[in-house]
Design a protein around this motif. Structure first.
Motif, PDB file in Angstrom:
ATOM      1  N   LEU A  74     102.083  -4.908  28.000  1.00 18.73           N
ATOM      2  CA  LEU A  74     102.179  -4.744  29.447  1.00 18.73           C
ATOM      3  C   LEU A  74     101.136  -5.629  30.108  1.00 18.73           C
ATOM      4  CD1 LEU A  74     103.064  -3.217  32.083  1.00 18.73           C
ATOM      5  CD2 LEU A  74     101.276  -1.542  31.535  1.00 18.73           C
ATOM      6  N   VAL A  75     101.560  -6.379  31.113  1.00 15.94           N
ATOM      7  CA  VAL A  75     100.626  -7.091  31.972  1.00 15.94           C
ATOM      8  C   VAL A  75     100.724  -6.419  33.339  1.00 15.94           C
ATOM      9  CG1 VAL A  75      99.994  -9.286  33.043  1.00 15.94           C
ATOM     10  CG2 VAL A  75     100.841  -9.246  30.684  1.00 15.94           C
ATOM     11  N   HIS A  76      99.596  -5.886  33.789  1.00 21.17           N
ATOM     12  CA  HIS A  76      99.506  -5.128  35.041  1.00 21.17           C
ATOM     13  C   HIS A  76      98.734  -5.976  36.045  1.00 21.17           C
ATOM     14  CE1 HIS A  76      97.728  -1.289  37.099  1.00 21.17           C
ATOM     15  NE2 HIS A  76      98.689  -1.818  37.825  1.00 21.17           N
ATOM     16  N   VAL A  77      99.369  -6.326  37.141  1.00 18.06           N
ATOM     17  CA  VAL A  77      98.795  -7.227  38.137  1.00 18.06           C
ATOM     18  C   VAL A  77      98.664  -6.497  39.468  1.00 18.06           C
ATOM     19  CG1 VAL A  77      99.143  -9.411  39.387  1.00 18.06           C
ATOM     20  CG2 VAL A  77      99.896  -9.199  37.011  1.00 18.06           C
ATOM     21  N   ASP A  78      97.577  -6.752  40.162  1.00 16.60           N
ATOM     22  CA  ASP A  78      97.392  -6.258  41.526  1.00 16.60           C
ATOM     23  C   ASP A  78      97.322  -7.487  42.430  1.00 16.60           C
ATOM     24  OD1 ASP A  78      96.475  -5.311  43.981  1.00 16.60           O
ATOM     25  OD2 ASP A  78      95.372  -3.677  43.048  1.00 16.60           O
ATOM     26  N   ALA A  79      98.395  -7.734  43.177  1.00 21.80           N
ATOM     27  CA  ALA A  79      98.484  -8.928  44.019  1.00 21.80           C
ATOM     28  C   ALA A  79      97.867  -8.725  45.402  1.00 21.80           C
ATOM     29  CB  ALA A  79      99.946  -9.350  44.152  1.00 21.80           C
ATOM     30  N   TYR A  80      97.265  -7.560  45.645  1.00 17.04           N
ATOM     31  CA  TYR A  80      96.711  -7.266  46.975  1.00 17.04           C
ATOM     32  C   TYR A  80      95.713  -8.328  47.427  1.00 17.04           C
ATOM     33  CZ  TYR A  80      94.449  -4.715  50.761  1.00 17.04           C
ATOM     34  OH  TYR A  80      93.941  -4.362  51.978  1.00 17.04           O
ATOM     35  N   ARG A  81      94.769  -8.676  46.557  1.00 17.67           N
ATOM     36  CA  ARG A  81      93.728  -9.627  46.940  1.00 17.67           C
ATOM     37  C   ARG A  81      94.223 -11.060  47.028  1.00 17.67           C
ATOM     38  NH1 ARG A  81      88.399  -8.874  43.631  1.00 17.67           N
ATOM     39  NH2 ARG A  81      88.984 -11.016  43.445  1.00 17.67           N
ATOM     40  N   LEU A  82      95.417 -11.313  46.554  1.00 16.55           N
ATOM     41  CA  LEU A  82      95.950 -12.671  46.646  1.00 16.55           C
ATOM     42  C   LEU A  82      96.407 -12.993  48.066  1.00 16.55           C
ATOM     43  CD1 LEU A  82      98.035 -12.880  43.361  1.00 16.55           C
ATOM     44  CD2 LEU A  82      95.673 -13.574  43.745  1.00 16.55           C
ATOM     45  N   GLY A  83      96.649 -11.967  48.855  1.00 13.96           N
ATOM     46  CA  GLY A  83      97.005 -12.170  50.255  1.00 13.96           C
ATOM     47  C   GLY A  83      98.187 -13.089  50.470  1.00 13.96           C
ATOM     48  N   GLY A  84      99.133 -13.068  49.553  1.00 16.89           N
ATOM     49  CA  GLY A  84     100.316 -13.907  49.702  1.00 16.89           C
ATOM     50  C   GLY A  84     100.106 -15.345  49.256  1.00 16.89           C
ATOM     51  N   ASP A  85      98.966 -15.652  48.661  1.00 18.62           N
ATOM     52  CA  ASP A  85      98.664 -17.009  48.210  1.00 18.62           C
ATOM     53  C   ASP A  85      99.414 -17.288  46.905  1.00 18.62           C
ATOM     54  OD1 ASP A  85      97.643 -19.391  47.291  1.00 18.62           O
ATOM     55  OD2 ASP A  85      95.546 -18.884  47.712  1.00 18.62           O
ATOM     56  N   LEU A  86     100.537 -17.996  47.025  1.00 23.78           N
ATOM     57  CA  LEU A  86     101.368 -18.259  45.857  1.00 23.78           C
ATOM     58  C   LEU A  86     100.683 -19.176  44.850  1.00 23.78           C
ATOM     59  CD1 LEU A  86     104.858 -18.674  47.566  1.00 23.78           C
ATOM     60  CD2 LEU A  86     103.848 -16.635  46.552  1.00 23.78           C
ATOM     61  N   ALA A  87      99.787 -20.022  45.305  1.00 27.22           N
ATOM     62  CA  ALA A  87      99.054 -20.904  44.377  1.00 27.22           C
ATOM     63  C   ALA A  87      98.184 -20.072  43.440  1.00 27.22           C
ATOM     64  CB  ALA A  87      98.208 -21.911  45.151  1.00 27.22           C
ATOM     65  N   GLN A  88      97.511 -19.047  43.986  1.00 29.76           N
ATOM     66  CA  GLN A  88      96.688 -18.182  43.135  1.00 29.76           C
ATOM     67  C   GLN A  88      97.548 -17.422  42.139  1.00 29.76           C
ATOM     68  OE1 GLN A  88      94.324 -15.746  45.843  1.00 29.76           O
ATOM     69  NE2 GLN A  88      92.499 -16.737  45.016  1.00 29.76           N
TER      70      GLN A  88
END
Length: 154
Positions: A74-88
């Protein structure tokens, strides 16, 4: 819509979902703070029988949990801090992870759909009385897959 009365009900629904996941599956979790995304992911991890404690990966963005007897990590990701930054998001190389693992992305809506045509969007809503409402939006091949239902006693 599925109504979940307790955190254990949320975890049980996650277990049911996790038991059916396989490598290459993408699950996106959407919901406000406190809606139950991490609790649902803990249940998914139990259903997958992966190793390691599952907690919110907010500060590390992504955590990998080694495969257990079922053989699916399982890879568990929290995209909250990415703020919609697709490059990150792209820098995380999640498409490679998706080839070998089940990938669960909290706060993934509007960000992580680009990772695969086939994904399951899980929407969680917390009511004032602390019950949760969950709905599933299957995309692509997920339209043909069985989705979990609430436990009989939930």
């Amino acid at each position: 819509m599925i109504e979940l009365l307790t955190p254990e009900d949320t975890r049980a629904l996650g277990r049911s979902l996790g038991a059916g996941l396989r490598a290459g599956d993408l699950v996106l979790l959407s919901g406000r703070l406190g809606a139950g995304k991490t609790v649902l992911t803990q249940g998914i991890a139990e259903g997958l029988e992966v190793s390691g404690r599952v907690s919110s990966p907010t500060f590390v963005i992504a955590r990998s949990h080694p495969a257990g007897q079922r053989g699916v990590p399982l890879v568990h990701v929290d995209a909250y801090r990415l703020g919609g930054d697709l490059a990150q998001l792209d820098d995380l190389d999640l498409d490679t992870d998706l080839e070998r693992a089940a990938l669960v992305v909290e706060w993934g809506e509007g960000v992580a759909e680009m990772l695969a045509d086939d994904y399951l969007m899980v929407r969680l809503e917390r009511r004032e009385d602390e019950t949760r409402l969950v709905s599933f939006e299957p995309h692509g091949a997920w339209d043909r897959r069985a989705l979990p239902v609430a436990r009989e006693d939930a």
